[in-house]
Write a protein that holds these residues in place. Sequence first.
Motif, PDB file in Angstrom:
ATOM      1  N   ALA A 290       0.845  -1.197   0.000  1.00  0.00           N
ATOM      2  CA  ALA A 290       0.000   0.000   0.000  1.00  0.00           C
ATOM      3  C   ALA A 290       0.878   1.244   0.000  1.00  0.00           C
ATOM      4  O   ALA A 290       1.999   1.224   0.502  1.00  0.00           O
ATOM      5  CB  ALA A 290      -0.899  -0.008   1.232  1.00  0.00           C
ATOM      6  N   TYR A 291       0.375   2.303  -0.588  1.00  0.00           N
ATOM      7  CA  TYR A 291       1.077   3.590  -0.529  1.00  0.00           C
ATOM      8  C   TYR A 291       0.074   4.680  -0.217  1.00  0.00           C
ATOM      9  O   TYR A 291      -1.117   4.549  -0.492  1.00  0.00           O
ATOM     10  CB  TYR A 291       1.803   3.885  -1.844  1.00  0.00           C
ATOM     11  N   ARG A 292       0.583   5.722   0.393  1.00  0.00           N
ATOM     12  CA  ARG A 292      -0.276   6.871   0.713  1.00  0.00           C
ATOM     13  C   ARG A 292       0.617   8.116   0.655  1.00  0.00           C
ATOM     14  O   ARG A 292       1.613   8.218   1.391  1.00  0.00           O
ATOM     15  CB  ARG A 292      -0.882   6.673   2.097  1.00  0.00           C
ATOM     16  N   HIS A 293       0.309   9.043  -0.241  1.00  0.00           N
ATOM     17  CA  HIS A 293       1.114  10.254  -0.382  1.00  0.00           C
ATOM     18  C   HIS A 293       0.424  11.428   0.304  1.00  0.00           C
ATOM     19  O   HIS A 293      -0.619  11.892  -0.146  1.00  0.00           O
ATOM     20  CB  HIS A 293       1.349  10.561  -1.868  1.00  0.00           C
ATOM     21  N   ASP A 294       1.033  11.894   1.376  1.00  0.00           N
ATOM     22  CA  ASP A 294       0.477  13.048   2.096  1.00  0.00           C
ATOM     23  C   ASP A 294       0.763  14.346   1.344  1.00  0.00           C
ATOM     24  O   ASP A 294       0.112  15.355   1.583  1.00  0.00           O
ATOM     25  CB  ASP A 294       1.092  13.145   3.497  1.00  0.00           C
ATOM     26  N   GLY A 295       1.751  14.301   0.472  1.00  0.00           N
ATOM     27  CA  GLY A 295       2.079  15.485  -0.328  1.00  0.00           C
ATOM     28  C   GLY A 295       2.471  15.055  -1.730  1.00  0.00           C
ATOM     29  O   GLY A 295       3.155  14.038  -1.905  1.00  0.00           O
ATOM     30  N   ILE A 296       2.002  15.809  -2.733  1.00  0.00           N
ATOM     31  CA  ILE A 296       2.352  15.516  -4.126  1.00  0.00           C
ATOM     32  C   ILE A 296       2.904  16.785  -4.762  1.00  0.00           C
ATOM     33  O   ILE A 296       2.285  17.848  -4.715  1.00  0.00           O
ATOM     34  CB  ILE A 296       1.122  14.977  -4.891  1.00  0.00           C
ATOM     35  N   LEU A 297       4.112  16.645  -5.332  1.00  0.00           N
ATOM     36  CA  LEU A 297       4.836  17.811  -5.826  1.00  0.00           C
ATOM     37  C   LEU A 297       4.777  17.932  -7.336  1.00  0.00           C
ATOM     38  O   LEU A 297       5.030  16.967  -8.061  1.00  0.00           O
ATOM     39  CB  LEU A 297       6.304  17.721  -5.398  1.00  0.00           C
ATOM     40  N   LEU A 298       4.467  19.140  -7.770  1.00  0.00           N
ATOM     41  CA  LEU A 298       4.461  19.453  -9.197  1.00  0.00           C
ATOM     42  C   LEU A 298       5.866  19.873  -9.612  1.00  0.00           C
ATOM     43  O   LEU A 298       6.782  19.911  -8.780  1.00  0.00           O
ATOM     44  CB  LEU A 298       3.471  20.594  -9.461  1.00  0.00           C
ATOM     45  N   VAL A 299       6.042  20.222 -10.869  1.00  0.00           N
ATOM     46  CA  VAL A 299       7.359  20.644 -11.346  1.00  0.00           C
ATOM     47  C   VAL A 299       7.556  22.162 -11.219  1.00  0.00           C
ATOM     48  O   VAL A 299       8.612  22.630 -10.844  1.00  0.00           O
ATOM     49  CB  VAL A 299       7.592  20.163 -12.794  1.00  0.00           C
ATOM     50  N   GLY A 300       6.577  22.954 -11.563  1.00  0.00           N
ATOM     51  CA  GLY A 300       6.748  24.413 -11.475  1.00  0.00           C
ATOM     52  C   GLY A 300       5.747  25.019 -10.532  1.00  0.00           C
ATOM     53  O   GLY A 300       4.987  24.308  -9.909  1.00  0.00           O
ATOM     54  N   ALA A 301       5.786  26.263 -10.516  1.00  0.00           N
ATOM     55  CA  ALA A 301       6.805  27.228 -10.869  1.00  0.00           C
ATOM     56  C   ALA A 301       6.692  28.405  -9.913  1.00  0.00           C
ATOM     57  O   ALA A 301       7.158  29.481 -10.198  1.00  0.00           O
ATOM     58  CB  ALA A 301       6.599  27.706 -12.305  1.00  0.00           C
TER      59      ALA A 301
END
Length: 362
Positions: A272-283
Amino acid sequence: MFRKTQSWPQLGKGGKALLPLLLLLLLVLAVSCSNKGNTAGAPGEEEQEDGDSDRRENSGETVDYQALGVNEVGEIMILMYHEIGEPEGTWCRTPANFRKDLETLYEEGYRLISMNDLLDGRIDLPAGCSPVVLTFDDGNSGQFRYLEKNGRLVIDPQCAVGILEEFHSTHPDFGLAATFYIFYETPFGQAEHIQKKLSYLVEQGFEIGNHCYNHGNLRRLAPKQARRELALQVKRTRDYLPGYNVRSLALPFGEHPEDMSYIIEGNFKGTAYRHDGILLVGANPAPSPFSRDFNPAALPRVRASEMDTDGVGLYDWLEQLRDDPERRYISDGDPAAVTVPEELADRVDRYRLDDKTLIPYK
Ligand SMILES: [Zn+2]
């Protein structure tokens, strides 16, 4: 994709006249931050709050919120690095330029916090300082390299980890934190040292983030394949670091499907995975974790580069935040309180305060 800070107070034409005053304020801020920095890292010191006033006793010192420009709904830069090496390029920062970045950030009153601390709203900095988060994508060899010296393994002083540690030794109040968004099979090259490197990073307080098992493009992959990419990265990381909690994801290529549900959380063949934060590339800088605008599933990052930045690279933002200190997150020195100028209090998301006290000041 991400709401920019449209309703922030901006300096209009009339604001030009305020510039000298703002510069003075900034100077006061910088001096204060670096002075107080000498006693940084003393959480839990006796502190008394005086909720009705805009000043607070802090270890015998009075924190003048207004003079420091304290604003804990201000924005925070999450810096995005890739390779550290030669020559300088769009996705490569030289060791000398990386040192320059750290020096500049330090001089301008920025201090390191980790990604997980940002996600948890755990920002424990001296009054007047601003948090900044370092992220490294792709696990390039210039981020963490061992050299053999007299039969002994040493960290290359020219790699990101070596530079960060060296800078921290001479500027202990800058902090030491970064998150490495790696993919497999061989993060940081040197296949024979993967175990040693990952263990070392976590022991030093650095973080490991998800960047897919094989740097997959999550927008193009079918949901099942995407879940496989995300879960296998977590599984392999735990093979090296049993029980390790991979809490954030940097989207490879900044790409994601419209439906984020299975990117945020899911499982594949028992992992299982759980992402508390998801990062974009910009900007652009990210909203404060206490702001209504904070969206942990779409956190923007600032490119730590001076090439092809389209006016939105690290040095562009440093300048913008310098010219518009009301926009910048500036700490009150008290991790248990969220202090904001009165007129910005309605920007605070009270659900994100947890047990922290909101202190609006005039
Ligand atoms: Zn990448």
